[in-house]
Design a protein around this motif. Structure first.
Motif, PDB file in Angstrom:
ATOM      1  N   VAL A 134       0.753  -1.285   0.031  1.00  0.00           N
ATOM      2  CA  VAL A 134       0.044  -0.032   0.177  1.00  0.00           C
ATOM      3  C   VAL A 134       0.923   1.289   0.111  1.00  0.00           C
ATOM      4  O   VAL A 134       0.406   2.431   0.104  1.00  0.00           O
ATOM      5  CB  VAL A 134      -0.995   0.096   1.295  1.00  0.00           C
ATOM      6  CG1 VAL A 134      -1.743  -1.119   1.085  1.00  0.00           C
ATOM      7  CG2 VAL A 134      -0.373  -0.044   2.536  1.00  0.00           C
ATOM      8  N   GLY A 135       2.174   1.049   0.020  1.00  0.00           N
ATOM      9  CA  GLY A 135       2.949   2.315  -0.327  1.00  0.00           C
ATOM     10  C   GLY A 135       3.446   2.962   1.068  1.00  0.00           C
ATOM     11  O   GLY A 135       3.511   4.312   1.282  1.00  0.00           O
ATOM     12  N   ILE A 136       3.559   2.315   2.329  1.00  0.00           N
ATOM     13  CA  ILE A 136       3.948   2.936   3.489  1.00  0.00           C
ATOM     14  C   ILE A 136       5.270   2.494   3.672  1.00  0.00           C
ATOM     15  O   ILE A 136       5.731   1.361   3.747  1.00  0.00           O
ATOM     16  CB  ILE A 136       2.971   2.416   4.844  1.00  0.00           C
ATOM     17  CG1 ILE A 136       1.580   2.690   4.416  1.00  0.00           C
ATOM     18  CG2 ILE A 136       3.753   2.807   5.810  1.00  0.00           C
ATOM     19  CD1 ILE A 136       0.808   2.045   5.586  1.00  0.00           C
ATOM     20  N   ALA A 137       6.143   3.402   3.774  1.00  0.00           N
ATOM     21  CA  ALA A 137       7.562   3.352   3.813  1.00  0.00           C
ATOM     22  C   ALA A 137       7.895   2.700   5.315  1.00  0.00           C
ATOM     23  O   ALA A 137       7.202   2.450   6.193  1.00  0.00           O
ATOM     24  CB  ALA A 137       8.372   4.615   3.850  1.00  0.00           C
ATOM     25  N   ALA A 138       8.987   1.400   5.309  1.00  0.00           N
ATOM     26  CA  ALA A 138       9.307   0.892   6.408  1.00  0.00           C
ATOM     27  C   ALA A 138       9.721   1.655   7.627  1.00  0.00           C
ATOM     28  O   ALA A 138       9.456   1.029   8.919  1.00  0.00           O
ATOM     29  CB  ALA A 138      10.688  -0.141   6.152  1.00  0.00           C
ATOM     30  N   ARG A 139      10.234   2.866   7.527  1.00  0.00           N
ATOM     31  CA  ARG A 139      10.738   3.767   8.434  1.00  0.00           C
ATOM     32  C   ARG A 139       9.574   4.081   9.531  1.00  0.00           C
ATOM     33  O   ARG A 139       9.480   4.696  10.587  1.00  0.00           O
ATOM     34  CB  ARG A 139      11.213   4.884   7.898  1.00  0.00           C
ATOM     35  CG  ARG A 139      10.496   5.793   7.231  1.00  0.00           C
ATOM     36  CD  ARG A 139      11.275   7.323   6.820  1.00  0.00           C
ATOM     37  NE  ARG A 139      10.582   8.257   6.081  1.00  0.00           N
ATOM     38  CZ  ARG A 139      10.114   8.243   4.927  1.00  0.00           C
ATOM     39  NH1 ARG A 139      10.590   7.427   4.038  1.00  0.00           N
ATOM     40  NH2 ARG A 139       9.507   9.202   4.421  1.00  0.00           N
ATOM     41  N   PHE A 140       8.115   3.839   8.796  1.00  0.00           N
ATOM     42  CA  PHE A 140       6.938   4.326   9.662  1.00  0.00           C
ATOM     43  C   PHE A 140       6.304   3.263  10.364  1.00  0.00           C
ATOM     44  O   PHE A 140       5.558   3.361  11.107  1.00  0.00           O
ATOM     45  CB  PHE A 140       5.836   4.896   8.774  1.00  0.00           C
ATOM     46  CG  PHE A 140       6.249   6.136   7.984  1.00  0.00           C
ATOM     47  CD1 PHE A 140       6.320   7.298   8.584  1.00  0.00           C
ATOM     48  CD2 PHE A 140       6.289   6.322   6.712  1.00  0.00           C
ATOM     49  CE1 PHE A 140       6.838   8.625   8.101  1.00  0.00           C
ATOM     50  CE2 PHE A 140       6.595   7.411   6.127  1.00  0.00           C
ATOM     51  CZ  PHE A 140       6.884   8.569   7.044  1.00  0.00           C
TER      52      PHE A 140
END
Length: 327
Positions: A134-140
């Motif tokens: 879904v396009g949520i970066a791993a840093r979040f």
């Protein structure tokens, strides 16, 4: 192609001090795998209530719901638990639908924990895969909802809905709380996911421009009833119900030179509490006659195009005359 979802005469009434409020009253439709049904209408027409009743977040007053040919109208607890894997919802407000005490990773993992049957390591790997999808970066991963913008919050909601690999998702105005540029990203993401996974959507919205872009068929609701349903292009090209015409006239034109004639509805809105038989729009309709006070039924005026108006021929005739005069 067999229908994935079939809804027959679905009703949802609420008891009030003044009588029974007919929030959803006799809705019928079918939805095939990989297709999108857009549901539009003004606030309070029953759009969201319809979706929640289909998913059994609200109990139906009457009617029947079939999923993959299986009657799920009155499921027991174990049947309802199994249904949750196949039927999910994306809520309108991405902030209030998330637990503020859960991180992004925990929120997406929660449905997997409730279903069970997976190790912690496998659930974590699946959660990270969903974040990437879904396009949520791993840093979040360890961020909390209040630390994210609206677009990322809604992506969490989409990831949660996808976590159990459903076949049908009710999208309850999923982009209405987002900026226009973010809306486009979320809608395109949903279309990509639909193509990849064969998802069927019921897309509830009041934005007619959005619903035309994403929908295969569009259903227009007014005071709990379906007043018109047609393929998206057909509905915009050959609008037959006076209420639908009024809705479409409100879509802004992106030009300062072209002017669009707005249809301003007048008259008293019919009460949805113990409504009388007949057309519920007639008090606001310029085409209404005594015939409209009778019981209204949907007419299939062309293949796949249904309209709940006994005066639709007059509406169509006026539209043809207006087109000829403008030439």
């Amino acid at each position: 192609m067999a229908a994935l979802l079939e809804v027959h005469d679905l009703m949802k009434y609420f008891k009030t001090p003044g009588g029974m409020l007919h929030a959803v009253d006799g809705i019928n439709f079918t939805l095939n795998e990989g297709k999108t049904l857009g549901v539009v209408g003004e606030s309070g027409c029953g759009k969201s209530t319809l979706g929640r009743t289909i998913l059994h977040l609200l109990d139906a007053t009457g009617g029947q719901v079939l999923f993959e040919g299986r009657d799920i109208t009155n499921p027991n607890k174990s049947e309802l638990h199994r249904m949750r894997e196949d039927m999910q919802i994306i809520f309108q407000d991405p902030f209030s639908s998330l637990d503020p005490r859960m991180s992004v990773c925990e929120a997406i993992m929660e449905p997997l924990i409730l279903r069970g049957g997976m190790s912690r390591a496998d659930m974590l790997a699946e959660t990270r895969q969903l974040m990437d999808t879904v396009g949520i970066a791993a840093r979040f991963e360890n961020s909390y909802p209040h630390e994210l913008d609206g677009g990322r919050r809604q992506r969490i909601g989409i990831a949660r809905a996808l976590s159990l690999k459903p076949k049908f998702i009710v999208c309850d105005e999923p982009v209405s709380a987002l900026d226009v540029s973010i809306q486009a990203q979320i809608i395109n993401l949903m279309l990509d996911l639909q193509e990849e996974r064969g998802l069927a959507y019921m897309f509830v919205t009041h934005d007619l421009s959005v619903v035309k872009y994403i929908s295969d068929d569009i259903m227009v609701m007014y005071l709990g009833q379906m007043v018109e349903k047609a393929p998206a292009e057909e509905l915009f090209r050959n609008t037959l119900h006076p209420y639908t015409k009024a809705l479409l006239s409100a879509i802004p034109i992106p030009s300062i030179h072209d002017k669009k004639k707005r249809i301003l509805l007048q008259g008293e809105i019919t009460s949805p509490i113990n409504p009388k038989p007949g057309c519920r729009f007639m008090a606001r309709c310029q085409y209404a006659t005594g015939e409209c006070a009778c019981q209204q039924t949907l007419v299939e005026c062309s293949p796949g195009h249904f309209v709940g108006c006994c005066r639709y021929e007059a509406v169509k005739y006026e539209a043809i005359n207006n087109m000829e005069e403008s030439k």
